[in-house]
Design an enzyme around this catalytic site. Structure first.
Site, mmCIF file in Angstrom:
data_model
loop_
_atom_site.group_PDB
_atom_site.id
_atom_site.type_symbol
_atom_site.label_atom_id
_atom_site.label_comp_id
_atom_site.label_asym_id
_atom_site.label_seq_id
_atom_site.Cartn_x
_atom_site.Cartn_y
_atom_site.Cartn_z
ATOM 1 N N ARG A 112 -24.389 -16.910 -82.948
ATOM 2 C CA ARG A 112 -23.857 -18.272 -82.830
ATOM 3 C C ARG A 112 -22.555 -18.147 -82.030
ATOM 4 N NH1 ARG A 112 -22.240 -20.563 -86.613
ATOM 5 N NH2 ARG A 112 -22.872 -19.416 -88.483
ATOM 6 N N TYR A 121 -30.258 -16.842 -77.768
ATOM 7 C CA TYR A 121 -30.352 -16.672 -79.455
ATOM 8 C C TYR A 121 -30.581 -17.699 -80.287
ATOM 9 C CZ TYR A 121 -28.580 -15.792 -83.863
ATOM 10 O OH TYR A 121 -28.610 -15.740 -85.249
ATOM 11 N N LYS A 159 -29.282 -25.663 -86.627
ATOM 12 C CA LYS A 159 -28.028 -26.048 -86.892
ATOM 13 C C LYS A 159 -27.665 -27.332 -86.004
ATOM 14 C CE LYS A 159 -27.422 -22.406 -89.451
ATOM 15 N NZ LYS A 159 -27.132 -22.656 -90.794
ATOM 16 N N HIS A 165 -25.221 -27.855 -95.817
ATOM 17 C CA HIS A 165 -25.772 -26.460 -95.375
ATOM 18 C C HIS A 165 -26.003 -25.852 -96.959
ATOM 19 C CE1 HIS A 165 -24.101 -22.306 -93.551
ATOM 20 N NE2 HIS A 165 -25.554 -22.460 -93.708
ATOM 21 N N SER A 216 -21.932 -18.281 -94.769
ATOM 22 C CA SER A 216 -22.521 -17.254 -94.169
ATOM 23 C C SER A 216 -22.152 -15.966 -94.955
ATOM 24 C CB SER A 216 -22.555 -17.020 -92.755
ATOM 25 O OG SER A 216 -23.104 -18.056 -92.261
ATOM 26 N N CYS A 244 -23.090 -15.126 -97.844
ATOM 27 C CA CYS A 244 -22.765 -14.931 -99.216
ATOM 28 C C CYS A 244 -24.149 -14.986 -100.239
ATOM 29 C CB CYS A 244 -21.897 -16.011 -99.837
ATOM 30 S SG CYS A 244 -20.133 -15.901 -99.119
ATOM 31 N N ASP A 260 -31.440 -22.949 -96.419
ATOM 32 C CA ASP A 260 -30.245 -23.088 -95.575
ATOM 33 C C ASP A 260 -30.105 -24.752 -95.288
ATOM 34 O OD1 ASP A 260 -28.317 -21.694 -93.580
ATOM 35 O OD2 ASP A 260 -29.552 -22.529 -91.944
ATOM 36 N N ARG A 275 -32.874 -10.716 -87.042
ATOM 37 C CA ARG A 275 -33.353 -11.760 -87.718
ATOM 38 C C ARG A 275 -34.953 -11.672 -87.949
ATOM 39 N NH1 ARG A 275 -29.634 -16.076 -89.430
ATOM 40 N NH2 ARG A 275 -27.847 -15.501 -88.802
ATOM 41 N N GLY A 319 -30.878 -11.266 -109.093
ATOM 42 C CA GLY A 319 -31.698 -11.671 -110.292
ATOM 43 C C GLY A 319 -30.956 -12.353 -111.506
HETATM 44 C C1 OXD Z 1 -26.018 -19.288 -90.263
HETATM 45 C C2 OXD Z 1 -27.488 -19.331 -90.417
HETATM 46 O O1 OXD Z 1 -25.599 -18.622 -89.880
HETATM 47 O O2 OXD Z 1 -27.955 -19.730 -91.194
HETATM 48 O O3 OXD Z 1 -25.624 -19.967 -91.339
HETATM 49 O O4 OXD Z 1 -28.067 -18.471 -89.296
HETATM 50 MN MN MN Z 2 -27.144 -21.046 -92.430
#
Ligand code: OXD
Ligand code: MN
Length: 591
Positions: A69, A197, A206, A226, A248, A250, A277, A375, A501
């Site tokens: 992005r 992309y 998004k 988000h 992102s 995390c 997401d 991805r 977990g």
């Molecule tokens: C992001 C995604 O960049 O979910 O947050 O791809």
């Molecule tokens: Mn995301």
């Protein structure tokens, strides 16, 4: 197809602008998907992988200049600049339309224009919304067929309504100098040019489901966030739903698909994934907050995904998946760093060049076989723990909202806000630290309110106000708000909490708090668990260590409060007074 006059008019305008050679209406049928896959292989946009090992799976490589992005080329074009706010790039809508139309004019010449009708959310759900994307990329069509619900039924649901989002995508020449991802929230319109992309071109994700939808939610009284959504089932068979926002990198997808530790699995605890997401949330008839995942698939980061870190995500990629910018193995399967320890011989890297495992150096990303942001686009229905509620339009009632980030020293493992307003304060001040894994300085704090910094389609001060208003409407039915931090480190910089977990142990405390079944200690920042209420069964951790990561260090927090004060300055007089008062209370509590 459709007789909707607003759709037909827009398509005529787009055809006149883009001058495609052909027009194809995408209908979501298996026959058309097969035909498009065949065509994509013929055009060289996709490579068919070993269909015995990976049925329905394909590989795609983007232009190396086009792998992520582009926040610096993403714009919110509202008529007034102040409505886009200090966290977005802004341009005057008329000026931007002209610029984009000049770039896109004639760009479909020699190409086909695909018209994709799609629903974000189960088709016909009162929480769902409709979009139409036009694109000149078969790869985009095939990805949209996974990530959204595409069908002629969408036209039936839309009828003659004008409540749909226009999305124009044109690859043009994939020129990074002329790449723009632009949103016109006042016109329900998205235009994306010169990229191929995913995050820039799968306009349902998004662009619509967060940037345009957050604006719509503000105007219409609902929320686009988000956030992952998961259902936590206890041994009695009761399921409590949690929505969680993390910046992102995390671990949102990992948390959404968590597998509980064995001793909890044996007792009957389970986690069900609703989304990884995005969450769209509305107040239901009973006054509670209900959420749907508007997406239909996962657009996940491949590197680091393996049977240990996220078994369910890996399983999701075993069929009907499109891999982008991963390594292509000699046996016609795929590989990425972190999948396993067997560096493949004879593979082709994400750029399309032969890859030499002997030259691989973990610390140097340029030697990777897969791009660090490579991805998988995988259907949600493939996920072994997908929730039964995923395809139901009513949404799931949210008991808890969780915020989180990567903080080496600051936030404790988990704490609960005092109330909704205090929770909004916590979300508005959310931050995450950069790590040694990424280039640049380590430990630099980036404020990312509600993990929406790159995705909020209007002024962030108004967005905070909207959160506060939602809380007033929800009253005592409001979800409880928590903050988690899996990333506290010891003096040597090692993570103290095992994560993955074992995060279930924290989720269980969160649910117990929602049910009024667990105690807590009030601190300067909110309610922290009593150490004995976090179950450490089968975990190699002593009470003192746990106590340590539950502590609130007043000196660290005093510095934090000063940084929040600085962060708040950019919102000027649009910062709600309630949040300023929350900051004052925090400072007072810290003495
Ligand atoms: C992001 C995604 O960049 O979910 O947050 O791809
Ligand atoms: Mn995301």
């Amino acid at each position: 197809m459709t007789k909707n006059p607003t759709v037909l008019k827009w398509l005529e305008e787009m055809k006149a602008l883009l001058t495609p050679d052909n027009v194809v209406w995408v209908d979501g049928t298996d026959e058309q998907r097969e035909e498009l896959r065949r065509l994509a292989c013929e055009l060289g946009e996709l490579e068919k992988l070993d269909q015995d090992k990976l049925p329905g799976c394909y590989l795609h490589r983007t232009n190396p200049n086009d792998v992520a992005r582009v926040e610096d080329r993403t714009f919110i074009c509202t008529s007034k600049q102040e409505d886009a706010g200090p966290t977005n790039n802004w341009c005057d809508p008329q000026e931007m339309y002209k610029k984009l139309y000049d770039i896109a004019r004639g760009s479909y010449k020699g190409r086909t224009m695909y018209i994709i009708p799609y629903s974000m959310g189960p088709i016909g759900s009162p929480l769902a919304k409709i979009g139409v994307e036009i694109t000149d990329s078969v790869y985009v069509v095939l990805n949209m067929l996974i990530m959204t619900r595409v069908s002629n039924q969408v036209w039936d649901v839309l009828g003659d309504s004008d409540d749909w989002v226009r999305g124009l995508h044109s690859r043009c020449e994939v020129n990074p100098e002329k790449r723009y991802i632009c949103h016109f929230p006042e016109d329900n319109t998205i235009i994306s040019v010169n990229s191929g992309y995913g995050g820039n071109v799968l306009l349902g994700k998004k662009c619509f489901a967060l940037r345009i939808a957050s604006y719509q939610g503000w105007k219409e009284g609902w929320m686009a966030e988000h956030m992952l959504i998961l259902g936590l089932e206890n041994p009695k068979g009761e399921v409590h739903y949690i929505a969680a926002a993390f910046p992102s990198a995390c671990g949102k997808t990992n948390l959404a698909m968590l597998i509980p530790p064995e001793y909890l699995r044996k007792k009957g605890y389970k986690v069900w994934t609703v989304g990884d997401d995005i969450a769209w949330m509305r107040i239901g008839e009973d006054g509670r907050l209900y959420a749907i995942n508007p997406e239909n698939g996962f657009f996940g980061v491949a590197p680091g995904t393996n049977a240990h870190s996220n078994f369910n995500a890996l399983e999701s990629t075993k069929k009907n998946t499109i891999f982008t910018n991963v390594a292509h193995c000699a046996d016609n399967t795929v590989w990425w760093e972190g999948l396993n320890k067997d560096l493949p011989e004879g593979a082709i890297d994400w750029r399309g060049n032969p890859w030499d495992p002997a030259k691989f150096n973990k610390a140097d990303k340029s030697t990777c076989a897969a791009h660090p942001n490579s991805r998988f686009t995988a259907p949600a229905e493939n996920c072994p723990c997908i929730s039964d509620e995923f395809n139901k339009g009513a949404g799931v009632p949210i008991s808890a909202i969780v915020f989180g980030g990567r903080r080496a020293k600051c936030a404790p493992l988990v704490y609960q806000s005092r109330d909704w307003e205090n929770g909004v304060f916590i979300g508005s001040a959310m931050a995450s630290e950069t790590t040694a894994a990424a280039a640049g300085a380590v430990g630099v704090v980036r404020r990312d309110p509600m993990a929406m910094l790159p995705f909020c389609g209007y002024h962030m001060g108004d967005y905070f106000r909207h959160w506060l208003e939602m809380g007033k409407k929800l009253g005592d039915k409001a979800p409880k708000i928590f903050n988690v931090n899996w990333f506290r480190t010891d003096d040597e910089g090692n993570f103290v909490w095992p994560g993955f977990g074992d995060n279930m142990r924290v989720l269980n405390w969160i649910v117990a708090r929602c049910e009024g079944e667990a105690d807590a200690t009030e601190t300067a920042i909110g309610y922290v668990p009593k150490p004995e209420d976090i179950d450490l069964t089968d975990l190699d951790m002593d009470m003192d260590t746990l106590k340590d990561i539950l502590t609130v260090d007043k000196d660290v927090w005093a510095k934090e409060a000063a940084e929040i004060e600085e962060h708040y300055k950019k919102f000027g007089d649009r910062l709600p007074a309630e949040l300023r008062a929350q900051l004052d209370t925090l400072k007072k509590n810290l003495g």
